[in-house]
Design a protein around this motif. Structure first.
Motif, PDB file in Angstrom:
ATOM      1  N   LEU A  59       0.736  -1.248  -0.039  1.00  0.00           N
ATOM      2  CA  LEU A  59       0.007   0.134   0.188  1.00  0.00           C
ATOM      3  C   LEU A  59       0.879   1.373  -0.023  1.00  0.00           C
ATOM      4  O   LEU A  59       0.779   2.056  -0.763  1.00  0.00           O
ATOM      5  N   GLU A  60       1.748   1.164   0.708  1.00  0.00           N
ATOM      6  CA  GLU A  60       2.772   2.439   0.929  1.00  0.00           C
ATOM      7  C   GLU A  60       3.531   2.619  -0.479  1.00  0.00           C
ATOM      8  O   GLU A  60       3.480   3.759  -0.902  1.00  0.00           O
ATOM      9  N   VAL A  61       3.889   1.505  -0.902  1.00  0.00           N
ATOM     10  CA  VAL A  61       4.679   1.730  -2.288  1.00  0.00           C
ATOM     11  C   VAL A  61       3.709   2.121  -3.261  1.00  0.00           C
ATOM     12  O   VAL A  61       4.129   2.958  -4.357  1.00  0.00           O
ATOM     13  N   GLY A  62       2.435   1.548  -3.285  1.00  0.00           N
ATOM     14  CA  GLY A  62       1.541   1.986  -4.327  1.00  0.00           C
ATOM     15  C   GLY A  62       1.218   3.270  -4.340  1.00  0.00           C
ATOM     16  O   GLY A  62       0.863   4.110  -5.168  1.00  0.00           O
ATOM     17  N   ALA A  63       1.121   3.721  -2.953  1.00  0.00           N
ATOM     18  CA  ALA A  63       0.591   5.185  -3.027  1.00  0.00           C
ATOM     19  C   ALA A  63       1.593   6.017  -3.367  1.00  0.00           C
ATOM     20  O   ALA A  63       1.403   7.374  -3.975  1.00  0.00           O
ATOM     21  N   ASN A  64       3.115   5.906  -3.244  1.00  0.00           N
ATOM     22  CA  ASN A  64       4.292   6.394  -3.696  1.00  0.00           C
ATOM     23  C   ASN A  64       4.163   6.541  -5.087  1.00  0.00           C
ATOM     24  O   ASN A  64       4.265   7.700  -5.770  1.00  0.00           O
ATOM     25  N   TYR A  66       1.416   6.212  -7.102  1.00  0.00           N
ATOM     26  CA  TYR A  66       0.327   7.058  -7.210  1.00  0.00           C
ATOM     27  C   TYR A  66       0.633   8.685  -7.149  1.00  0.00           C
ATOM     28  O   TYR A  66       0.460   9.578  -8.102  1.00  0.00           O
ATOM     29  N   GLY A  67       1.430   9.011  -6.044  1.00  0.00           N
ATOM     30  CA  GLY A  67       1.634  10.386  -5.608  1.00  0.00           C
ATOM     31  C   GLY A  67       2.736  10.759  -6.675  1.00  0.00           C
ATOM     32  O   GLY A  67       2.809  11.976  -6.941  1.00  0.00           O
ATOM     33  N   ARG A  68       3.660   9.949  -7.388  1.00  0.00           N
ATOM     34  CA  ARG A  68       4.617  10.391  -8.169  1.00  0.00           C
ATOM     35  C   ARG A  68       3.849  11.040  -9.208  1.00  0.00           C
ATOM     36  O   ARG A  68       4.544  12.111  -9.895  1.00  0.00           O
ATOM     37  N   ARG A  69       2.572  10.534  -9.657  1.00  0.00           N
ATOM     38  CA  ARG A  69       2.024  10.965 -10.803  1.00  0.00           C
ATOM     39  C   ARG A  69       1.464  12.411 -10.685  1.00  0.00           C
ATOM     40  O   ARG A  69       1.641  13.308 -11.374  1.00  0.00           O
ATOM     41  N   MET A  70       1.020  12.517  -9.587  1.00  0.00           N
ATOM     42  CA  MET A  70       0.436  13.642  -8.865  1.00  0.00           C
ATOM     43  C   MET A  70       1.126  14.627  -8.849  1.00  0.00           C
ATOM     44  O   MET A  70       0.966  15.569  -9.252  1.00  0.00           O
ATOM     45  N   SER A  71       2.442  14.603  -8.637  1.00  0.00           N
ATOM     46  CA  SER A  71       3.486  15.420  -8.318  1.00  0.00           C
ATOM     47  C   SER A  71       3.976  15.930  -9.831  1.00  0.00           C
ATOM     48  O   SER A  71       4.425  16.839 -10.085  1.00  0.00           O
ATOM     49  N   ALA A  72       3.912  14.743 -10.799  1.00  0.00           N
ATOM     50  CA  ALA A  72       4.525  15.005 -11.985  1.00  0.00           C
ATOM     51  C   ALA A  72       3.411  16.053 -12.704  1.00  0.00           C
ATOM     52  O   ALA A  72       3.823  16.963 -13.465  1.00  0.00           O
ATOM     53  N   ILE A  73       2.140  15.589 -12.184  1.00  0.00           N
ATOM     54  CA  ILE A  73       1.125  16.801 -13.024  1.00  0.00           C
ATOM     55  C   ILE A  73       1.399  18.152 -12.448  1.00  0.00           C
ATOM     56  O   ILE A  73       1.518  18.910 -13.202  1.00  0.00           O
ATOM     57  N   GLY A  74       1.558  18.180 -11.139  1.00  0.00           N
ATOM     58  CA  GLY A  74       2.472  19.610 -10.712  1.00  0.00           C
ATOM     59  C   GLY A  74       1.354  20.591 -10.381  1.00  0.00           C
ATOM     60  O   GLY A  74       0.559  20.578  -9.647  1.00  0.00           O
ATOM     61  N   THR A  75       2.048  21.743 -10.998  1.00  0.00           N
ATOM     62  CA  THR A  75       1.544  23.216 -10.581  1.00  0.00           C
ATOM     63  C   THR A  75      -0.048  23.164 -10.698  1.00  0.00           C
ATOM     64  O   THR A  75      -0.470  23.923  -9.892  1.00  0.00           O
ATOM     65  N   PRO A  76      -0.780  22.716 -11.514  1.00  0.00           N
ATOM     66  CA  PRO A  76      -2.320  23.114 -11.350  1.00  0.00           C
ATOM     67  C   PRO A  76      -2.794  22.547  -9.976  1.00  0.00           C
ATOM     68  O   PRO A  76      -3.823  23.142  -9.523  1.00  0.00           O
ATOM     69  N   LEU A  84      -3.167  21.043  -1.441  1.00  0.00           N
ATOM     70  CA  LEU A  84      -2.513  22.110  -0.801  1.00  0.00           C
ATOM     71  C   LEU A  84      -1.799  21.873   0.437  1.00  0.00           C
ATOM     72  O   LEU A  84      -0.435  22.098   0.743  1.00  0.00           O
ATOM     73  N   GLY A  85      -2.294  20.616   1.248  1.00  0.00           N
ATOM     74  CA  GLY A  85      -1.685  20.196   2.455  1.00  0.00           C
ATOM     75  C   GLY A  85      -0.350  19.807   2.061  1.00  0.00           C
ATOM     76  O   GLY A  85       0.462  19.742   3.234  1.00  0.00           O
ATOM     77  N   ASN A  86      -0.132  18.987   1.032  1.00  0.00           N
ATOM     78  CA  ASN A  86       1.166  18.235   0.947  1.00  0.00           C
ATOM     79  C   ASN A  86       1.626  18.271  -0.508  1.00  0.00           C
ATOM     80  O   ASN A  86       1.572  17.380  -1.501  1.00  0.00           O
ATOM     81  N   PRO A  87       2.477  19.375  -0.490  1.00  0.00           N
ATOM     82  CA  PRO A  87       3.047  19.493  -1.950  1.00  0.00           C
ATOM     83  C   PRO A  87       4.393  18.704  -1.939  1.00  0.00           C
ATOM     84  O   PRO A  87       5.149  18.967  -2.968  1.00  0.00           O
ATOM     85  N   ALA A  88       4.627  17.926  -0.866  1.00  0.00           N
ATOM     86  CA  ALA A  88       5.851  17.060  -1.172  1.00  0.00           C
ATOM     87  C   ALA A  88       6.000  16.198  -2.172  1.00  0.00           C
ATOM     88  O   ALA A  88       5.106  15.636  -2.778  1.00  0.00           O
ATOM     89  N   ARG A  89       7.475  16.112  -2.837  1.00  0.00           N
ATOM     90  CA  ARG A  89       7.622  15.000  -3.801  1.00  0.00           C
ATOM     91  C   ARG A  89       7.791  13.977  -3.271  1.00  0.00           C
ATOM     92  O   ARG A  89       8.461  13.710  -2.197  1.00  0.00           O
ATOM     93  N   PRO A  90       7.301  12.699  -4.051  1.00  0.00           N
ATOM     94  CA  PRO A  90       7.413  11.362  -3.415  1.00  0.00           C
ATOM     95  C   PRO A  90       8.753  11.077  -3.331  1.00  0.00           C
ATOM     96  O   PRO A  90       9.700  11.715  -4.414  1.00  0.00           O
ATOM     97  N   ALA A  91       9.035   9.754  -2.726  1.00  0.00           N
ATOM     98  CA  ALA A  91      10.457   9.450  -2.921  1.00  0.00           C
ATOM     99  C   ALA A  91      10.889   8.940  -4.197  1.00  0.00           C
ATOM    100  O   ALA A  91      10.109   8.337  -4.906  1.00  0.00           O
ATOM    101  N   LEU A  92      12.151   8.884  -4.542  1.00  0.00           N
ATOM    102  CA  LEU A  92      12.659   8.692  -5.782  1.00  0.00           C
ATOM    103  C   LEU A  92      12.692   7.035  -5.844  1.00  0.00           C
ATOM    104  O   LEU A  92      12.201   6.616  -7.019  1.00  0.00           O
ATOM    105  N   ASP A  93      12.962   6.412  -4.789  1.00  0.00           N
ATOM    106  CA  ASP A  93      13.137   5.122  -4.811  1.00  0.00           C
ATOM    107  C   ASP A  93      11.499   4.783  -4.133  1.00  0.00           C
ATOM    108  O   ASP A  93      11.098   4.975  -3.287  1.00  0.00           O
ATOM    109  N   PRO A  94      10.757   4.041  -5.336  1.00  0.00           N
ATOM    110  CA  PRO A  94       9.288   3.922  -4.753  1.00  0.00           C
ATOM    111  C   PRO A  94       9.202   3.011  -3.519  1.00  0.00           C
ATOM    112  O   PRO A  94       7.998   2.998  -2.781  1.00  0.00           O
TER     113      PRO A  94
END
Length: 111
Positions: A59-64, A66-76, A84-94
Motif C-alpha cells: 500500500l505504501e509503495v502503491g501510494a508512492n 500514485y503520488g509520483r504521477r500527482m506530483s508530475a502533474i504538478g502546478t495545477p 495544498l496540504g502536501n506539496p512534497a515530492r514522493p521518494a525517488l525509490d518507490p
C-alpha cells in the motif's frame, strides 16, 4: 508461507481507498497496485513476511507510485485546496516508504 497470497486484484481496492483516488483513475491505481506488489515481492525475495505486513508495504509503495504521477502533474494542483496540504515530492525509490515496515523481516544489510 501458508495462507492465501495477496493479489493485485485484492490490493487495488485498498489502494484506491488509501489514496482516495477519483473513479476515473481506478485503472491507473490498479496498475500501481500491480507494480507495488511486484516491487515488494522482489524485495522480500523468499523471506517469511506476514501477509498483513506485505499488504501494508505494498500500500505504501502503491501510494508512492500514485503520488509520483500527482506530483508530475504538478502546478495545477497547487490551486486545489484538497491538495495544498502536501506539496512534497514522493521518494525517488518507490520502496522507500516500505523499508521501515519490512526491515524487521528482511534481516541485516537493508538500507
Amino acid at each position: 508461507g501458508g495462507g492465501l497470497m495477496l493479489t493485485p486484484e485484492a490490493l487495488a481496492p485498498l489502494l484506491i481507498a488509501y489514496t482516495r483516488a477519483d473513479a476515473r483513475e481506478h485503472s491507473f491505481v490498479s496498475s500501481c497496485a500491480v507494480q507495488a506488489l511486484q516491487l515488494v515481492r522482489d524485495r522480500i525475495a523468499g523471506r517469511e513476511v506476514p501477509e498483513a505486513i506485505e499488504q501494508a508495504a505494498a500500500l505504501e509503495v502503491g501510494a508512492n507510485l500514485y503520488g509520483r504521477r500527482m506530483s508530475a502533474i504538478g502546478t495545477p494542483s497547487y490551486g486545489d485546496p484538497e491538495l495544498l496540504g502536501n506539496p512534497a515530492r514522493p521518494a525517488l525509490d518507490p520502496l522507500t516508504p516500505a523499508y521501515a515496515i519490512l526491515r524487521p523481516y528482511l534481516g541485516p544489510g537493508i538500507a
